[in-house]
Motif scaffolding. Structure first.
Motif, PDB file in Angstrom:
ATOM      1  N   ASP A  44      44.556  28.339  50.559  1.00 13.03           N
ATOM      2  CA  ASP A  44      44.190  27.324  50.230  1.00 13.03           C
ATOM      3  C   ASP A  44      42.667  27.309  50.885  1.00 13.03           C
ATOM      4  O   ASP A  44      41.579  26.993  50.220  1.00 13.03           O
ATOM      5  CB  ASP A  44      45.293  26.544  51.254  1.00 13.03           C
ATOM      6  N   ASP A  45      42.856  27.476  52.408  1.00  8.98           N
ATOM      7  CA  ASP A  45      41.879  26.156  53.187  1.00  8.98           C
ATOM      8  C   ASP A  45      40.403  27.541  53.293  1.00  8.98           C
ATOM      9  O   ASP A  45      39.221  27.616  53.252  1.00  8.98           O
ATOM     10  CB  ASP A  45      41.617  25.433  54.635  1.00  8.98           C
ATOM     11  N   ILE A  46      40.991  29.203  52.662  1.00  5.50           N
ATOM     12  CA  ILE A  46      40.286  29.509  53.052  1.00  5.50           C
ATOM     13  C   ILE A  46      39.663  30.124  52.263  1.00  5.50           C
ATOM     14  O   ILE A  46      38.103  30.402  52.034  1.00  5.50           O
ATOM     15  CB  ILE A  46      41.013  31.653  52.578  1.00  5.50           C
ATOM     16  N   GLN A  47      40.086  29.332  51.248  1.00  2.00           N
ATOM     17  CA  GLN A  47      38.626  29.249  49.240  1.00  2.00           C
ATOM     18  C   GLN A  47      37.448  28.365  50.043  1.00  2.00           C
ATOM     19  O   GLN A  47      37.036  27.992  49.133  1.00  2.00           O
ATOM     20  CB  GLN A  47      39.248  28.714  48.075  1.00  2.00           C
ATOM     21  N   LEU A  48      36.906  28.266  51.216  1.00  2.00           N
ATOM     22  CA  LEU A  48      35.406  27.713  51.563  1.00  2.00           C
ATOM     23  C   LEU A  48      34.485  28.466  51.179  1.00  2.00           C
ATOM     24  O   LEU A  48      33.766  27.900  50.571  1.00  2.00           O
ATOM     25  CB  LEU A  48      35.697  27.063  52.615  1.00  2.00           C
ATOM     26  N   GLY A  49      34.673  29.554  50.851  1.00  2.00           N
ATOM     27  CA  GLY A  49      33.827  30.461  50.441  1.00  2.00           C
ATOM     28  C   GLY A  49      34.903  31.438  49.549  1.00  2.00           C
ATOM     29  O   GLY A  49      35.516  30.756  48.894  1.00  2.00           O
ATOM     30  N   PRO A  50      33.584  31.936  49.400  1.00  2.00           N
ATOM     31  CA  PRO A  50      34.216  33.290  48.010  1.00  2.00           C
ATOM     32  C   PRO A  50      36.187  33.462  48.169  1.00  2.00           C
ATOM     33  O   PRO A  50      35.991  34.188  49.445  1.00  2.00           O
ATOM     34  CB  PRO A  50      33.621  34.063  48.216  1.00  2.00           C
ATOM     35  N   PHE A  51      36.338  33.719  47.484  1.00  2.00           N
ATOM     36  CA  PHE A  51      38.249  33.964  47.202  1.00  2.00           C
ATOM     37  C   PHE A  51      38.409  34.742  46.153  1.00  2.00           C
ATOM     38  O   PHE A  51      37.725  34.508  45.029  1.00  2.00           O
ATOM     39  CB  PHE A  51      38.902  33.582  47.279  1.00  2.00           C
ATOM     40  N   GLU A  52      39.307  35.786  46.184  1.00  2.00           N
ATOM     41  CA  GLU A  52      39.795  36.485  44.437  1.00  2.00           C
ATOM     42  C   GLU A  52      40.905  36.988  44.519  1.00  2.00           C
ATOM     43  O   GLU A  52      41.726  37.385  46.259  1.00  2.00           O
ATOM     44  CB  GLU A  52      38.339  37.573  44.410  1.00  2.00           C
ATOM     45  N   ILE A  53      41.505  36.845  43.664  1.00  2.00           N
ATOM     46  CA  ILE A  53      42.913  36.685  44.284  1.00  2.00           C
ATOM     47  C   ILE A  53      42.736  38.896  43.668  1.00  2.00           C
ATOM     48  O   ILE A  53      42.640  39.115  42.579  1.00  2.00           O
ATOM     49  CB  ILE A  53      44.123  36.762  43.347  1.00  2.00           C
ATOM     50  N   VAL A  54      43.538  40.325  44.863  1.00  2.00           N
ATOM     51  CA  VAL A  54      43.693  41.307  43.947  1.00  2.00           C
ATOM     52  C   VAL A  54      44.715  42.155  44.944  1.00  2.00           C
ATOM     53  O   VAL A  54      45.482  41.887  45.735  1.00  2.00           O
ATOM     54  CB  VAL A  54      42.352  41.455  45.428  1.00  2.00           C
ATOM     55  N   ASP A  55      45.740  42.894  43.856  1.00  2.00           N
ATOM     56  CA  ASP A  55      46.382  43.582  43.852  1.00  2.00           C
ATOM     57  C   ASP A  55      46.172  45.048  44.382  1.00  2.00           C
ATOM     58  O   ASP A  55      45.654  45.904  43.617  1.00  2.00           O
ATOM     59  CB  ASP A  55      47.519  43.847  42.861  1.00  2.00           C
ATOM     60  N   VAL A  56      45.683  45.392  45.897  1.00  2.00           N
ATOM     61  CA  VAL A  56      45.381  46.231  46.028  1.00  2.00           C
ATOM     62  C   VAL A  56      46.056  47.752  45.677  1.00  2.00           C
ATOM     63  O   VAL A  56      45.729  48.736  45.908  1.00  2.00           O
ATOM     64  CB  VAL A  56      45.436  46.950  47.898  1.00  2.00           C
ATOM     65  N   THR A  57      47.323  47.684  44.843  1.00  2.00           N
ATOM     66  CA  THR A  57      48.056  49.076  44.323  1.00  2.00           C
ATOM     67  C   THR A  57      47.767  48.718  42.973  1.00  2.00           C
ATOM     68  O   THR A  57      47.641  50.026  42.204  1.00  2.00           O
ATOM     69  CB  THR A  57      49.353  48.764  44.092  1.00  2.00           C
ATOM     70  N   ASP A  58      46.695  48.009  42.635  1.00  2.00           N
ATOM     71  CA  ASP A  58      45.718  48.028  41.688  1.00  2.00           C
ATOM     72  C   ASP A  58      44.277  48.951  41.344  1.00  2.00           C
ATOM     73  O   ASP A  58      43.388  47.544  41.920  1.00  2.00           O
ATOM     74  CB  ASP A  58      45.949  46.496  40.381  1.00  2.00           C
ATOM     75  N   PRO A  59      44.059  50.039  41.752  1.00  2.00           N
ATOM     76  CA  PRO A  59      42.716  50.556  41.529  1.00  2.00           C
ATOM     77  C   PRO A  59      41.322  49.967  40.949  1.00  2.00           C
ATOM     78  O   PRO A  59      39.854  49.471  42.006  1.00  2.00           O
ATOM     79  CB  PRO A  59      42.757  52.005  41.653  1.00  2.00           C
ATOM     80  N   ALA A  60      41.743  49.613  40.094  1.00  2.00           N
ATOM     81  CA  ALA A  60      40.190  48.560  39.177  1.00  2.00           C
ATOM     82  C   ALA A  60      40.606  47.300  39.378  1.00  2.00           C
ATOM     83  O   ALA A  60      39.228  46.909  39.328  1.00  2.00           O
ATOM     84  CB  ALA A  60      41.088  49.159  37.302  1.00  2.00           C
ATOM     85  N   ALA A  61      41.486  46.575  40.192  1.00  2.00           N
ATOM     86  CA  ALA A  61      41.005  45.574  40.494  1.00  2.00           C
ATOM     87  C   ALA A  61      40.159  45.327  41.564  1.00  2.00           C
ATOM     88  O   ALA A  61      39.027  44.532  41.668  1.00  2.00           O
ATOM     89  CB  ALA A  61      42.054  44.799  40.905  1.00  2.00           C
ATOM     90  N   ILE A  62      40.323  46.329  42.877  1.00  2.00           N
ATOM     91  CA  ILE A  62      39.949  46.262  43.926  1.00  2.00           C
ATOM     92  C   ILE A  62      38.294  46.732  43.255  1.00  2.00           C
ATOM     93  O   ILE A  62      37.793  45.696  43.614  1.00  2.00           O
ATOM     94  CB  ILE A  62      40.660  47.767  44.615  1.00  2.00           C
ATOM     95  N   TYR A  63      37.599  47.809  42.425  1.00  2.00           N
ATOM     96  CA  TYR A  63      36.096  48.149  42.403  1.00  2.00           C
ATOM     97  C   TYR A  63      35.965  46.963  41.712  1.00  2.00           C
ATOM     98  O   TYR A  63      34.562  46.406  42.191  1.00  2.00           O
ATOM     99  CB  TYR A  63      36.902  49.533  41.201  1.00  2.00           C
ATOM    100  N   ASP A  64      36.898  46.288  40.024  1.00  2.00           N
ATOM    101  CA  ASP A  64      36.119  45.546  39.461  1.00  2.00           C
ATOM    102  C   ASP A  64      35.300  43.954  40.687  1.00  2.00           C
ATOM    103  O   ASP A  64      34.680  43.569  40.612  1.00  2.00           O
ATOM    104  CB  ASP A  64      36.849  44.473  38.983  1.00  2.00           C
ATOM    105  N   VAL A  65      36.181  43.495  41.880  1.00  2.00           N
ATOM    106  CA  VAL A  65      35.638  42.628  42.695  1.00  2.00           C
ATOM    107  C   VAL A  65      34.814  42.775  43.354  1.00  2.00           C
ATOM    108  O   VAL A  65      33.866  42.387  43.372  1.00  2.00           O
ATOM    109  CB  VAL A  65      36.933  42.081  43.693  1.00  2.00           C
ATOM    110  N   ALA A  66      34.703  44.606  43.619  1.00  2.00           N
ATOM    111  CA  ALA A  66      33.914  45.287  45.019  1.00  2.00           C
ATOM    112  C   ALA A  66      32.671  45.028  43.971  1.00  2.00           C
ATOM    113  O   ALA A  66      31.447  44.717  45.175  1.00  2.00           O
ATOM    114  CB  ALA A  66      34.379  46.597  45.658  1.00  2.00           C
TER     115      ALA A  66
END
Ligand code: VAH
Length: 312
Positions: free
Chosen positions: A39-61
């Motif tokens: 909620d308030d943490i979204q004041l800055g960049p926030f992304e939904i990432v499931d760390v068990t999904d390697p592509a999701a982490i790579y794409d956001v990074a």
């Protein structure tokens, strides 16, 4: 300019580390990620990432061009003991995915270990930096494996991995979830609300603890440290105090004289606590990068109660 990605950003450490690092490195230079929206943490960049999904982490990074990876997403000890296979998948699967991204994108890397990386055969008093590690919990197996995996990525691939063996962490901003040391946080909330607390950890059970401001400073200081000085880089013992429930109750009574503690011991979390050290030796962290805790039990108790009196 540092560009930092933090996983587990809605957790007990993550939620406060995001705020601290955004103050230091700039609001838009810290990307908070978690499995669900905050909620308030979204004041800055926030992304939904499931760390068990390697592509999701790579794409956001890759998208945010990060150069520093702070991997906090994990199940804590009590939850891990209740769901051991899920814990292995998240704690180890998530870690290796994060390390792979750090390797591919040449990121500096941090992930926490824990006093849970020690077991019943570890010396319990003034536990050395390098000693027997035969934990009897899934969480402990994850933490020892994680320390060794981070050493491997440093030695094999040159990833600048760093880590701390955290004790129980106490915070007024974000309640803990699923840990064995959670009683040391719950007791403050209950002291304010009900002037009483029933502890699931038995009297006389000592565990290392640290106030969250000291933990956050330790992460920043370690990540800013000169890498040529880091010998134990992935698993520094850090602690500020060691206490048992009667001692924290007595400290609270200095401020709330009518406070009462009772006991209803949870055999699962009591067994986990008894398998851990009573006090660990942080001298390697002090020697190699100047670790220093500033809150002891009296000073933390005063700060926790004054802050919670306002927020509860
Ligand atoms: C837990 N708070 O209780 C965590 C921590 C040393 C304890 O790792 O699982």
């Amino acid at each position: 300019m540092k560009k930092i990605l933090i996983t587990g950003a809605l957790g007990q450490i993550g939620s406060e580390l995001v705020i601290k690092m955004r103050k230091i490195y700039g609001m838009n230079n810290v990307v908070a990620t978690d499995i669900r929206m905050g909620d308030d943490i979204q004041l800055g960049p926030f992304e939904i990432v499931d760390v068990t999904d390697p592509a999701a982490i790579y794409d956001v990074a890759k998208k945010h061009n990060v150069d520093t990876f702070i991997h906090l997403a994990a199940l804590l000890s009590a939850t891990a003991e209740a769901k051991p296979l899920l814990a292995w998948n998240i704690n180890m699967g998530g870690l290796v995915n994060a390390l792979e991204v750090a390797r591919e994108l040449n990121c500096k890397f941090f992930t926490p270990s824990s006093i849970g990386a020690f077991g019943p055969s570890t010396p319990k008093i003034n536990t050395p930096q390098n000693t027997i590690q035969r934990p009897t919990t899934m969480y402990g197996v994850n933490k020892v494996s994680g320390e060794l995996l981070c050493d491997y990525y440093f030695n094999k691939f040159g990833v600048d991995t760093r880590g701390l063996r955290f004790p129980g962490l106490i915070s007024y901003m974000t309640p803990p979830g699923g840990g064995t040391t959670d009683y040391s946080v719950e007791i403050f909330y209950e002291a304010i609300k009900n002037k009483a607390y029933t502890s699931y950890i038995d009297k006389g059970t000592y565990m290392d603890m640290m106030y969250m401001p000291d933990a956050l400073n330790a992460i920043v200081d370690l990540m800013e440290a000169d890498p040529t000085k880091l010998i134990n880089r992935n698993a520094y013992n850090v602690t500020a105090m060691s206490f048992e429930p009667e001692q924290i109750a007595s400290e609270i009574k200095q401020h709330i004289p009518e406070f009462k503690i009772a006991y209803k011991v949870d055999p699962v979390r009591q067994a986990i606590a008894e398998s851990w050290p009573e006090s660990i030796d942080p001298s390697a962290a002090k020697r190699e990068w100047g670790f220093k805790a500033t809150f002891d039990l009296p000073k933390m108790t005063e700060d926790m109660l004054s802050k919670l009196a306002v927020t509860c």
